[in-house]
Design an enzyme around this catalytic site. Structure first.
Site, PDB file in Angstrom:
ATOM      1  N   GLU A 122       0.833  -1.206   0.000  1.00 49.19           N
ATOM      2  CA  GLU A 122       0.000   0.000   0.000  1.00 49.19           C
ATOM      3  C   GLU A 122       0.868   1.257   0.000  1.00 49.19           C
ATOM      4  O   GLU A 122       0.551   2.247  -0.669  1.00 49.19           O
ATOM      5  CB  GLU A 122      -0.916  -0.016   1.222  1.00 49.19           C
ATOM      6  N   THR A 173      -4.784   8.839  -4.701  1.00 52.76           N
ATOM      7  CA  THR A 173      -4.665   9.020  -3.251  1.00 52.76           C
ATOM      8  C   THR A 173      -3.594  10.045  -2.897  1.00 52.76           C
ATOM      9  O   THR A 173      -3.789  10.883  -2.009  1.00 52.76           O
ATOM     10  CB  THR A 173      -4.338   7.672  -2.577  1.00 52.76           C
TER      11      THR A 173
END
Length: 293
Positions: A122, A173
């Site tokens: 991630e 993001t």
């Protein structure tokens, strides 16, 4: 030996729980089939994602091998069911699927180690290791992150139905985090603490109307709305249609709403998006299980 793993999408932040709250949903999900191989290889289908070293599922699997000081390889066949840059924990789910698939292949059952490898994946995808996506995708249900290092997680027994609306807009993001200020007004922080605390109680009591009212945020949403100029209008339409509340999932653009007439809410929001010249889709979902083999 072949291992199949499914890792679900997630609703991160869940209103006032910025970087803390997360909930797995039953669909969509990423699926991997992992098998022994003499090197590391990834074959992907579904939504387009990088192959090779930049693939998050493969990177997380390789990371686990390195953590265990194991040489060898594996082949991953990834069926990418979660749209990238959607706000639904796409990279987190791929990271979980890759790490868990590798762990099952190697006979490893250490949750902490698997999660650490997934969070490295991630981090590669978004610049930070966000456990509020990775953890609920791994464990399922509704999770609360007390701390990242050491990783401490609490679980809330919540069973919710909701509707996800996903417009054809991409919000990376990293871009959504860059727009956030390093400091926020004290009154906004206090308001979020109050809402987050109350939300946990409402979830335990199953009080849908209160949960909906608390799907708000003073820390990230006021700034991220610059990337989603349509949000206030969509929120107004959702509430008028009977939604108890609506929030941005993760960094967006996906939205999550709760109420009684979920199909009507989803359909109305999609129609409003189309009026604004934006294609969108919706689906009814519920609290989901974690990654499974």
């Amino acid at each position: 030996m072949r291992i199949k793993v499914r890792a679900p999408a997630t609703i991160a932040n869940f209103g006032p729980g910025f970087d803390v709250f997360g909930m797995a949903i039953d669909k969509p999900f990423d699926e991997v089939v992992v098998e022994e191989f003499n090197e590391f290889e990834i074959i992907s289908s579904g939504y387009p994602v990088p192959n090779g070293e930049d693939n998050i599922a493969l990177f997380s699997a390789k990371t686990l091998f390195k953590m265990l000081n194991i040489e060898g390889g594996l082949r991953i066949k990834l069926k990418k069911g979660i749209r990238p840059k959607s706000g639904l924990g796409s990279s987190g789910a791929s990271a979980v699927a890759g790490a868990l698939g590798a762990a099952k292949l190697l006979g490893v059952s250490n949750d902490e180690l698997i999660l650490k490898a997934a969070m490295k994946g991630e981090e590669k995808a978004s610049g930070e290791p966000h456990p509020d996506n990775v953890v609920p995708s791994y464990y399922g249900g509704f999770t609360v992150i007390e701390s990242k290092s050491p990783l401490r997680v609490h679980f809330v027994d919540a069973k919710l139905r909701g509707v996800v609306v996903l417009p054809e807009v991409e919000i990376p993001t990293a871009k959504a985090r860059k727009i956030l200020p390093s400091m926020v007004p004290l009154k906004d922080a206090v308001k979020n603490i109050a809402m987050a605390s109350s939300l946990i109680l409402a979830l335990k009591e199953g009080d849908l109307e209160t949960i909906g009212r608390l799907l708000d945020d003073n820390l990230a949403l006021p700034y991220r709305k610059k990337l989603m100029p349509w949000f206030d209008e969509i929120r107004r339409v959702a509430l008028e249609t009977g939604a108890y509340g609506i929030t941005v999932s993760g960094s967006g653009p996906a939205l999550f709403a709760i109420g009684e007439n979920l199909k009507d809410i989803g359909k109305t929001i999609v129609e409003k998006f189309e009026e604004l010249g934006i294609k969108a889709e919706y689906w009814v979902t519920k609290t989901g299980r974690g990654a499974k083999t």
